[in-house]
Design an enzyme around this catalytic site. Structure first.
Site, PDB file in Angstrom:
ATOM      1  N   VAL A  52     -20.169   9.104  27.520  1.00 46.19           N
ATOM      2  CA  VAL A  52     -20.652  10.346  28.130  1.00 46.19           C
ATOM      3  C   VAL A  52     -20.580  11.480  27.109  1.00 46.19           C
ATOM      4  O   VAL A  52     -19.513  11.759  26.561  1.00 46.19           O
ATOM      5  CB  VAL A  52     -19.806  10.734  29.364  1.00 46.19           C
ATOM      6  CG1 VAL A  52     -20.332  12.018  29.994  1.00 46.19           C
ATOM      7  CG2 VAL A  52     -19.812   9.608  30.390  1.00 46.19           C
ATOM      8  N   VAL A  83     -25.765   3.683  16.124  1.00 48.06           N
ATOM      9  CA  VAL A  83     -24.345   4.006  16.320  1.00 48.06           C
ATOM     10  C   VAL A  83     -23.451   3.011  15.593  1.00 48.06           C
ATOM     11  O   VAL A  83     -22.528   3.392  14.870  1.00 48.06           O
ATOM     12  CB  VAL A  83     -23.993   4.035  17.818  1.00 48.06           C
ATOM     13  CG1 VAL A  83     -22.491   4.269  18.017  1.00 48.06           C
ATOM     14  CG2 VAL A  83     -24.788   5.121  18.531  1.00 48.06           C
ATOM     15  N   GLY A 108     -38.335  12.888  17.501  1.00 48.73           N
ATOM     16  CA  GLY A 108     -37.341  11.832  17.614  1.00 48.73           C
ATOM     17  C   GLY A 108     -36.285  12.074  18.665  1.00 48.73           C
ATOM     18  O   GLY A 108     -35.329  11.297  18.783  1.00 48.73           O
ATOM     19  N   ARG A 140     -30.568  -9.558  14.631  1.00 48.12           N
ATOM     20  CA  ARG A 140     -31.435  -9.868  13.480  1.00 48.12           C
ATOM     21  C   ARG A 140     -30.569  -9.926  12.217  1.00 48.12           C
ATOM     22  O   ARG A 140     -30.370  -8.898  11.538  1.00 48.12           O
ATOM     23  CB  ARG A 140     -32.523  -8.801  13.354  1.00 48.12           C
ATOM     24  CG  ARG A 140     -33.492  -8.781  14.541  1.00 48.12           C
ATOM     25  CD  ARG A 140     -34.660  -7.830  14.311  1.00 48.12           C
ATOM     26  NE  ARG A 140     -34.204  -6.446  14.212  1.00 48.12           N
ATOM     27  CZ  ARG A 140     -33.993  -5.658  15.272  1.00 48.12           C
ATOM     28  NH1 ARG A 140     -34.180  -6.120  16.497  1.00 48.12           N
ATOM     29  NH2 ARG A 140     -33.595  -4.407  15.105  1.00 48.12           N
ATOM     30  N   GLY A 142     -26.825  10.733  19.248  1.00 43.91           N
ATOM     31  CA  GLY A 142     -27.017  10.566  17.822  1.00 43.91           C
ATOM     32  C   GLY A 142     -25.964   9.666  17.215  1.00 43.91           C
ATOM     33  O   GLY A 142     -24.874   9.496  17.765  1.00 43.91           O
ATOM     34  N   ASP A 186     -30.229   8.003  32.925  1.00 41.52           N
ATOM     35  CA  ASP A 186     -29.147   8.158  31.956  1.00 41.52           C
ATOM     36  C   ASP A 186     -28.083   9.131  32.471  1.00 41.52           C
ATOM     37  O   ASP A 186     -26.886   8.839  32.443  1.00 41.52           O
ATOM     38  CB  ASP A 186     -29.733   8.658  30.625  1.00 41.52           C
ATOM     39  CG  ASP A 186     -28.673   8.957  29.590  1.00 41.52           C
ATOM     40  OD1 ASP A 186     -28.231   8.034  28.901  1.00 41.52           O
ATOM     41  OD2 ASP A 186     -28.278  10.147  29.472  1.00 41.52           O
ATOM     42  N   ILE A 234     -18.597  15.020  22.312  1.00 36.80           N
ATOM     43  CA  ILE A 234     -17.826  16.005  23.076  1.00 36.80           C
ATOM     44  C   ILE A 234     -16.609  15.334  23.711  1.00 36.80           C
ATOM     45  O   ILE A 234     -16.764  14.384  24.486  1.00 36.80           O
ATOM     46  CB  ILE A 234     -18.687  16.643  24.184  1.00 36.80           C
ATOM     47  CG1 ILE A 234     -19.952  17.271  23.593  1.00 36.80           C
ATOM     48  CG2 ILE A 234     -17.886  17.694  24.939  1.00 36.80           C
ATOM     49  CD1 ILE A 234     -20.936  17.752  24.637  1.00 36.80           C
ATOM     50  N   LYS A 283     -23.900   8.650  33.748  1.00 40.02           N
ATOM     51  CA  LYS A 283     -22.810   9.498  33.262  1.00 40.02           C
ATOM     52  C   LYS A 283     -22.134  10.243  34.410  1.00 40.02           C
ATOM     53  O   LYS A 283     -20.910  10.417  34.418  1.00 40.02           O
ATOM     54  CB  LYS A 283     -23.364  10.480  32.228  1.00 40.02           C
ATOM     55  CG  LYS A 283     -23.880   9.789  30.976  1.00 40.02           C
ATOM     56  CD  LYS A 283     -24.655  10.740  30.070  1.00 40.02           C
ATOM     57  CE  LYS A 283     -25.192  10.022  28.849  1.00 40.02           C
ATOM     58  NZ  LYS A 283     -26.038  10.878  27.992  1.00 40.02           N
TER      59      LYS A 283
END
Length: 430
Positions: free
Chosen positions: A134, A17, A189, A49, A306, A203, A138, A207
């Site tokens: 959340v 992200v 993935g 890193r 994503g 998760d 959207i 939310k």
């Protein structure tokens, strides 16, 4: 007229992200400046890193000292996308103390310590925005917090985790078992190497806490949310759902009680009618269904995770916070004036689908029906199939409390004619 001095942004985290946030800030710099009324400048990027090559990011901006970055004093906005509780919590509060507003995507932290973070933001006259926490891209937090601020929200029902929706959709469309569907999600993935946070509902529960707090103007913490994972959902459950004209989704459900005196927040698998809009949400997509007094029924749909979708939500917040900064104002803070109690799961009322393995002989149905009646649970439909002395008995109830259903099931297990309880699932979305 555009201000020439740029607003300085510190980025905490540069993973999937964070790197996308940095890329969009660079490639869309002119558009962002026009929308805000001033240029925005990436002033520093805190990472763990430093030696890793980060395309499009000036290496001189990279640091491992996140605390020093947020303490600089010339930072206007801190974007936090590192996740977790610490050091994120300390860094955010430090940012407020040193004059910066904060944009965060940290659902776990906001669900656990949202009230304290809002209080810190208010104390220092700064913004705390978290649209990306959340449902990814959207628009959901802002509509609940601002667009529906004059309405009374009664229910928020949603699919807020793309991994679980992908798995359940695959089970539904192909007849695959849970593990087979999970393996495919991992290979593509959609699922992490350790999928526990997703498939066990952690998760989604975080939310749900955030959504319930905003929707009902009440502080709802993660510990207030009932959570049940989906690893026990089977292909047989999907066959039973299909026979009822339903499918199965892992739902986050936030409800105001009928008398308006309390709220509930919960996450669990549930059967939902195929006629309900959420039933058609496929793959890794998210959707949230909102019911309110004046607006009626609203649905928000789109990619819920994503790099690019989540970065889109972060940048939307960044624009809003920067505009506030230029105007010397702040946006909406915490609204918890209602302070409604959060009812325990035992008081939640819903329909249930119960599948029992029973002896195939006369009188079994009567015994089972008697147990339901003794516990005040009304039966809607019953379906029985038998073969070679064994039978499957499927009972669908009218609305009943979780506590009364639990007592019913405990009593059923004591019957000699009941071999076992194959599955219990709630039925939502009537």
């Amino acid at each position: 007229m555009m201000r020439t001095r740029p607003l300085k942004v510190a980025l905490l985290g540069c993973g999937v992200v964070g790197s996308e946030v940095a890329r969009i800030m660079t490639t869309h710099a002119d558009d962002l400046a026009a929308r805000i009324g001033a240029p925005v400048e990436l002033a520093g990027v805190a990472v763990r890193r430093p030696g890793k090559v980060r395309e499009g990011i000036d290496p001189s901006l990279v640091t491992t000292d996140a605390t020093a970055l947020v303490k600089r004093g010339d930072i206007d906005v801190v974007v936090e996308v590192i996740g977790g509780i610490e050091p994120a919590r300390s860094l955010i509060t430090t940012a407020f103390e040193h004059g910066a507003s904060v944009v965060s995507a940290n659902k776990a932290l906001l669900a656990q310590d949202g009230a304290a973070l809002h209080a810190a933001a208010e104390e220092h006259g700064r913004d705390l925005y978290y649209e990306a926490a959340v449902a990814g891209a959207i628009p959901l937090i802002r509509p609940l917090r601002e667009s529906l601020a004059g309405d009374k929200v009664n229910r928020v029902l949603g699919i807020v985790n793309g991994t679980t929706n992908f798995i359940l959709d695959k089970m539904d469309s192909t007849g695959a078992g849970y593990q087979e569907a999970l393996d495919e999600a991992t290979a593509l993935g959609y699922a992490e190497a350790d999928p526990t946070a997703d498939v066990e509902g952690f998760d989604a529960a975080a939310k749900a806490a955030i959504l319930a707090g905003i929707a009902f103007h009440t502080r709802v913490r993660l510990d207030d949310v009932y959570r049940e994972g989906m690893s026990e959902v089977t292909a047989a459950d999907f066959r039973s759902a299909a026979e009822m004209g339903c499918t199965i989704k892992l739902l986050a459900i936030c409800e105001r009680a009928a008398d308006g005196a309390s709220v509930t927040a919960r996450v669990h698998p549930a059967m939902i009618p195929l006629s309900h809009p959420l039933a058609s949400v496929r793959g890794a997509y998210n959707a949230v269904f909102v019911e309110s007094d004046a607006s009626g029924q609203l649905m928000f749909y789109g990619p819920g995770a994503g790099g690019s979708p989540t970065a889109s939500a972060v940048l939307g917040d960044l624009v809003a916070v920067c505009r506030n900064r230029l105007n010397g104002a702040t946006g909406p803070g915490e609204s918890a004036y209602a302070a409604l109690p959060v009812s325990p799961m035992g008081e939640v009322v819903t329909r249930y689908h119960i599948s029992l393995d029973v002896a195939d002989k006369p009188g079994v149905l009567a015994q089972v029906a008697t147990v339901f009646a003794e516990h005040g649970v009304s039966i809607d439909t019953v379906r029985q199939q038998g073969k070679d002395g064994e039978a499957s008995l499927v009972v669908v109830t009218h609305r009943a409390s979780d506590a009364s259903l639990t007592g019913t099931v405990e009593a059923l297990r004591k019957l000699d004619t009941v071999r076992g309880v194959a599955s219990i699932m709630r039925v939502e979305g009537e």
